[in-house]
Enzyme design. Structure first.
Site, mmCIF file in Angstrom:
data_model
loop_
_atom_site.group_PDB
_atom_site.id
_atom_site.type_symbol
_atom_site.label_atom_id
_atom_site.label_comp_id
_atom_site.label_asym_id
_atom_site.label_seq_id
_atom_site.Cartn_x
_atom_site.Cartn_y
_atom_site.Cartn_z
ATOM 1 N N THR A 155 0.835 -1.198 0.000
ATOM 2 C CA THR A 155 0.000 0.000 0.000
ATOM 3 C C THR A 155 0.868 1.245 0.000
ATOM 4 O O THR A 155 2.010 1.213 0.471
ATOM 5 C CB THR A 155 -0.927 0.034 1.238
ATOM 6 N N ASP B 229 -7.531 -6.000 -0.204
ATOM 7 C CA ASP B 229 -8.463 -5.310 -1.080
ATOM 8 C C ASP B 229 -9.759 -5.184 -0.307
ATOM 9 O O ASP B 229 -10.203 -6.139 0.346
ATOM 10 C CB ASP B 229 -8.682 -6.041 -2.399
ATOM 11 N N PHE C 225 -10.430 7.593 6.808
ATOM 12 C CA PHE C 225 -10.077 7.844 5.407
ATOM 13 C C PHE C 225 -11.072 7.097 4.533
ATOM 14 O O PHE C 225 -11.945 6.374 5.035
ATOM 15 C CB PHE C 225 -8.638 7.409 5.112
ATOM 16 N N HIS D 80 -13.378 -3.734 9.426
ATOM 17 C CA HIS D 80 -13.194 -4.868 8.531
ATOM 18 C C HIS D 80 -11.717 -5.211 8.379
ATOM 19 O O HIS D 80 -11.305 -6.354 8.524
ATOM 20 C CB HIS D 80 -13.796 -4.525 7.170
#
Length: 204
Positions: free
Chosen positions: A8, A69, A158, A187
């Protein structure tokens, strides 16, 4: 101390992952390994994209790494944005525009609905994390249930956080709560904690 590359360039995600994995691991970024190009995300599912990103890093570095993802799934939008979450309003990955599009589409559905018929604002974030350790891939998943707010709120978080109300904090968006509160229920936090438990169990 084991070092793992997190696929990332998002500093918010990197900070979140570092806090969850704790001091036993050092996280680095693709840029730290000399990978500055955009990592491909051409899969049709979260699983495919997560694996694709992790393999991209591993094939170029040969080092342990992981990628995630994440998709926002809005029931009334047929599960959209889903795999297109980051670029829902276009390739620029402008989350302000992405949020505006979700709010606009839900508003249009509500206006078109017959009188007395409520349009569901139920939604969830789903994260799939792929860890490549010693060349082998391991999958972890986390889900955060909630609803879509009617307007943006909050200065934290974010992505879509300013329009997502987690079930655990009614009336507050994920951008209204603290990072610690969000990490406990998010999550990505759930998926990363599962990965951390796995890493600690095998004593990397």
């Amino acid at each position: 101390m084991p070092e793992i590359i997190f696929a990332t360039g998002n500093r918010g995600k990197l900070r979140e992952a570092s806090e969850i994995l704790g001091e036993g691991f050092v996280l680095s970024t693709p840029a730290d390994a000399g990978i500055t190009e955009d990592i491909p995300e051409t899969g049709e599912t979260l699983d495919e994209n997560s694996l694709q990103k992790a393999m991209y890093i591993y094939e170029r570095t040969g080092r342990d790494c992981f990628a995630d993802d994440t998709g926002l799934e809005v029931d009334a939008l047929g599960g959209a944005p889903g795999v297109y979450t980051a670029r829902y309003a276009g390739p620029s990955k402008d989350f302000g525009r992405n949020m505006d599009k979700v709010l606009s589409e839900l508003s249009a559905l509500e206006k078109a609905a017959p009188e007395g018929v409520a349009v569901s604002r139920r939604a969830r974030f789903r994260s799939v994390v792929t860890l490549i350790l010693g060349g082998r891939a391991h999958r972890f998943e986390g889900v955060m249930e909630g609803t879509i707010a009617r307007s943006k709120s909050g200065n934290g978080g974010f992505g879509y956080d300013p329009i997502f109300i987690p079930d655990e904090y009614p009336g507050l968006t994920a951008a209204d709560i603290t990072e610690d509160q969000k990490n406990e229920i998010s999550h990505r936090g759930k998926a990363l904690r599962a990965m951390a438990a796995f890493l600690n169990e095998i004593e990397v």
